[in-house]
Scaffold this active site. Structure first.
Site, PDB file in Angstrom:
ATOM      1  N   HIS A 249     102.970  36.952  24.224  1.00 59.15           N
ATOM      2  CA  HIS A 249     103.530  36.146  25.313  1.00 59.15           C
ATOM      3  C   HIS A 249     102.401  35.859  26.292  1.00 59.15           C
ATOM      4  O   HIS A 249     101.609  36.764  26.613  1.00 59.15           O
ATOM      5  CB  HIS A 249     104.657  36.929  25.997  1.00 59.15           C
ATOM      6  N   ARG A 269     107.592  29.470  34.763  1.00 59.81           N
ATOM      7  CA  ARG A 269     107.010  28.148  34.462  1.00 59.81           C
ATOM      8  C   ARG A 269     108.103  27.104  34.296  1.00 59.81           C
ATOM      9  O   ARG A 269     107.960  25.965  34.723  1.00 59.81           O
ATOM     10  CB  ARG A 269     106.125  28.240  33.219  1.00 59.81           C
TER      11      ARG A 269
END
Ligand code: FAD
Length: 639
Positions: A249, A269
Site C-alpha cells: 500500500h 486521497r
C-alpha cells in the site's frame, strides 16, 4: 492415541473475518451445523481494520456506474491477470451483498437524498465505495456478528440451545486440515489459552484466514496474518496461485518507528489529499504510465477540477492503482526527495476545512494525533509503502470457491487467489469477502449435504502426527553442535529477508539469495524451542506459525523469481516492463515430496506455469481493442 477434545459439525469455517462470517451465515441458513474457529476474540478479525469502504456499483452517486464498469476497472487494476469469471461474479453480485448488509442492520453514510453514499477510490472510475466514515470494516463485522446472534436466537427458540447449529470457537488455532482418502475429514488445532488440543470432524472446511503480512517487517497487517490458511491448503494438497503478487500500500505511517507500517487509508486521497515530495512538488503527474494516460489528469488544475466536476475532468494521478503510487513514492525517496523519516508528504490540511477532515476521516485524525502527535487538519502526514494485501492464494473454482484438487476444501476472502489478478483495487476486498464468503458457505453446505451418511473420518494416526507436530517446540533442543533456536529471532530474520530481498522492488540475484536464506531458516526452525507449559504461551504459538510463514514466503520468493516481468504488485528491477506473453500465465505452487509437517520435512515448494483460461468473448467486448492490445497478445485477440 493422543488425548484431544472432539466435536462434529457439517461445515467448519476457519476464520471469523468478513469472509468467514458470511460463509458461516450461509452454511447455517442452508441447514448445516456450522462451527466457526478464530485465533483472536470473536469480532477482532482483521476485517475490522478496513477503513475506506466496500466497492459495489450501486450508482448512487454517479448513475453511470454499473457492473460492467466495475468489472473493467477490476481487470485493469489487476492488469488482466484476474480470474475473469471471479471478477465478473464479484462485479455483478457486490451491490446485492451491500443491500443485504443494510437489511441486516448496517448503517452506511448517506447521500443528501438518503441513499447509501459512495466515495472515490484509486482505480475506480466512479464513486463506488459504500462506507461508514473511515470505519467501514467495523460496521461490516458488527452487522455480520449481529446476524449470527439473531440466528443463534432462532436456534434457541427452536431447540433450547443457542449453539445448536452455529458455534464460535474463539481464541483457537487450526494447525492442520485432516483428510480421509483424499477428502477433507475435519481440522486439528489447539485452544490458545489452555493449550488443549482439539479435532473437529467435518466433511467440509472453508478457509477464510486472511493474508500473510506478518512475514514482512513493515506491514499494515496485525499479528493474526501469518499465512495460516495458505499453508493449511498447501499442506492438504491444494495448489496456490499468484503468490508473487503482494500489494504494498503506498501510504503507511513512517514515523515513529513503533508504528511504522500502520495504514493511512486511501480515503485521504479519495477525499482530496495530495502527495508532495520534499521539494514541494506534486510528483504523481510524472508517474502516469502509458496504459493509464488517457484517464488521468495532466495538470493540477485539471486534477482539482475533477473533485467537483468529474464528468468534465480527468482523475488526479494520486488515485492511480496502488502499485503505481507505491512505486512512485519509492522512486521519490530513492532519488533523495523524501521526508526526514524516509517517506513523502500526504496533505489533506490545505484541501479541506478542519471540521470536514474530522468528519470524513475521524480515525486518521485520531491515529496521527495519538501515535505521531501530528494534527492532520493543520499539517501534512509523512507516509511510505507498507506490505498490505496478498493477491495470491488458494486456487479455487470461481463459481463454488472449492479448492482445486481437495474435495471438501473451500476458500474465500484474502486467502483465496485469482480474483484480484496482479493488484487489488481498494474497496474490492470487502466486496470480495461478501460475494465469495457467501458462495463458499453455500457450496460447502451443498457438498456436505450431498455426502449423506458417507462421511470421511480422519485416521487416528493422522491426529497423532498433527499432535506431535504441534507439541514439538516443547521438545525441541540443540542438535549436536547446532543450538536450539528462539522463535522470535527466527521471525525477525524472516521478516528482514522478505522486506530486503523480496520486497517492493525485486531483483533476480536477491531473490536467489532470499531462497537460500529461507532454506536455512526453515532448517533452523525445526529446532525452534519454547520453555514453560501450554497455557497461554505466545512463544509456542509463534513457533507453530513460523512453519506457515516460511512455507508461504518460499512460495512468494519462488514465484517472484520465476516471473521475469513487472506487473501489478510484482516489480522486477531487472525486468521492468510488462510482457504480454506473461499475462496468460498463472504460476502454481504445490508441495512436492514428503509432507514438511512430518518427521522428514523434505518437502519443497514446486512451481509450474499454467495457461489461464481465455477471457470470454462478451467480457472482452466490454473493452476497446486498442486498450486490449496493451495487455493481450495478437494471438489471443484474433482467436
Ligand atoms: P480476516 O478479516 O483477517 O479474518 C481472518 C480470520 O482468520 C481471523 O478471524 C483470524 O483469527 C482467523 N485465523 C487466521 N488463521 C487462523 C488459524 N490458523 N486458525 C483459526 N483461525 C485463524 N479492504 C477493502 O475492501 N476496503 C478497505 O477499506 C480496506 N481497508 C483496510 C485497512 C487495513 C488497515 C487493512 C490491514 C486492510 C484493509 N482492507 C480493506 C483489506 C481487508 O480488510 C482484508 O483483505 C479483509 O478484511 C480480509 O478479510 P478475511 O475475511 O479474508 O480475513
Amino acid at each position: 492415541m493422543t488425548q484431544v477434545e472432539r466435536h462434529a459439525y457439517d461445515v467448519v469455517v476457519v476464520g471469523a473475518g468478513g469472509a468467514g462470517l458470511r460463509a458461516a451465515i450461509e452454511a447455517r441458513e442452508r441447514g448445516m451445523r456450522t462451527a466457526v474457529i478464530c485465533k483472536s476474540l470473536f469480532g477482532k478479525a482483521h476485517t475490522v481494520m478496513a477503513e475506506g469502504g466496500i466497492a459495489a456499483s450501486m450508482g448512487n452517486v454517479n448513475s453511470h456506474d454499473n457492473w460492467q464498469v466495475h468489472f473493467r476497472d477490476t481487470m485493469r487494476g489487476g492488469k488482466f491477470l484476474n480470474q475473469w469469471r471471479m471478477a465478473e461474479l464479484h462485479a455483478k453480485e457486490a451491490p446485492d451483498r451491500v443491500w443485504e448488509l443494510e437489511t441486516w442492520g448496517a448503517l452506511f453514510d448517506r447521500t443528501a437524498d438518503g441513499r447509501i453514499s459512495q466515495r472515490n477510490f484509486g482505480g475506480h472510475e466512479y464513486p463506488r465505495l459504500a462506507h461508514v466514515g473511515d470505519r467501514t470494516g467495523l460496521e461490516l463485522i458488527r452487522t455480520l456478528q449481529q446476524k449470527i446472534v439473531s440466528l443463534q436466537q432462532e436456534d434457541f427458540a427452536e431447540t433450547g440451545d443457542y449453539e445448536a447449529k452455529l458455534k464460535v470457537f474463539q481464541e483457537c488455532t487450526v494447525t492442520r486440515v485432516l483428510k480421509d482418502d483424499g477428502k477433507v475429514a475435519g481440522v486439528f488445532g489447539y485452544v490458545r489459552e489452555s493449550g488443549r488440543l482439539f479435532v473437529i470432524d467435518a466433511p467440509a472446511v472453508v478457509l477464510a484466514t486472511g493474508g500473510i503480512g506478518k512475514s514482512f517487517k513493515v506491514t499494515s497487517n496485525s499479528w493474526e496474518y501469518t499465512g495460516d490458511g495458505h499453508a493449511l491448503a498447501l499442506l492438504a494438497g491444494a495448489p496456490l496461485i499468484n503468490m508473487e503478487f503482494i500489494q504494498f500500500h503506498p501510504t503507511g505511517m513512517v514515523w515513529p518507528p513503533s508504528v511504522k507500517g500502520i495504514l493511512v487509508t486511501e480515503s485521504v486521497r479519495g477525499d482530496g489529499g495530495v502527495l508532495r515530495n520534499s521539494d514541494g512538488e506534486r510528483f504523481m503527474f510524472g508517474y502516469v504510465p502509458d496504459v493509464f494516460k488517457e484517464k488521468y489528469a495532466q495538470s493540477e488544475e485539471e486534477a482539482d477540477g475533477w473533485y467537483t466536476d468529474p464528468d468534465n475532468h480527468r482523475r488526479p494521478p494520486e488515485l492511480l492503482p496502488r502499485d503505481e503510487v507505491a512505486r512512485a513514492i519509492n522512486s521519490e525517496v530513492k532519488a533523495g526527495r523524501g521526508t526526514p523519516h524516509g517517506g513523502v508528504y500526504l496533505d489533506v490540511s490545505t484541501r479541506l476545512p478542519a471540521e470536514e477532515i474530522k468528519r470524513r476521516l475521524p480515525s486518521m485524525h485520531h491515529q496521527f494525533k495519538e501515535l505521531a502527535d501530528v494534527d492532520i487538519t493543520a499539517e501534512a502526514m509523512e507516509v511510505g509503502p507498507t506490505c498490505h494485501y496478498m493477491m495470491g492464494g488458494v486456487d479455487v473454482e470461481p463459481d463454488t470457491a472449492a479448492a482445486r484438487g481437495v474435495p471438501g476444501l473451500f476458500a474465500a476472502g484474502e486467502v483465496a487467489g485469482g480474483m484480484h489478478g496482479s493488484n487489488r483495487l481498494g474497496g474490492n476486498s470487502l466486496s470480495d469477502l461478501l460475494v465469495f464468503g457467501r458462495r463458499a458457505g453455500l457450496f460447502a453446505a451443498e457438498y456436505a449435504a450431498g455426502l449423506g451418511e458417507r462421511r470421511p473420518a480422519a485416521p487416528e494416526a493422522q491426529i497423532d502426527e498433527a499432535a506431535a507436530e504441534a507439541l514439538r517446540p516443547f521438545g525441541a533442543a540443540a542438535d549436536g553442535d547446532e543450538p536450539a533456536e528462539n522463535p522470535y529471532t527466527l521471525h525477525q530474520e524472516l521478516q528482514q529477508v522478505m522486506n530486503d530481498l523480496v520486497g517492493i522492488i525485486r531483483r533476480g540475484p536477491e531473490m536467489e539469495q532470499a531462497l537460500e536464506r529461507l532454506d536455512a531458516l526453515r532448517a533452523r526452525s525445526r529446532r525452534a524451542g519454547v520453555e514453560g507449559h501450554r497455557q497461554f504461551n505466545p512463544g509456542w504459538h509463534l513457533a507453530i506459525d513460523l512453519r506457515n510463514m516460511l512455507l508461504v514466503s518460499e512460495c512468494v520468493a519462488r514465484a517472484a523469481l520465476e516471473r521475469t516481468e513487472s506487473r501489478g504488485g510484482h516489480t522486477r528491477d531487472d525486468h521492468p516492463g510488462m510482457d504480454r506473453g506473461w499475462r496468460k500465465v498463472n504460476l502454481v505452487c504445490e508441495l512436492a515430496g514428503e509432507d514438511p509437517g512430518g518427521e522428514g520435512e523434505q518437502a519443497r515448494v514446486g512451481l509450474r506455469q499454467r495457461p489461464m483460461d481465455p477471457i470470454r468473448a462478451d467480457l472482452l467486448a466490454l473493452f476497446e481493442r486498442e486498450e486490449l492490445l496493451k495487455y493481450l497478445t495478437d494471438e489471443e485477440l484474433d482467436r
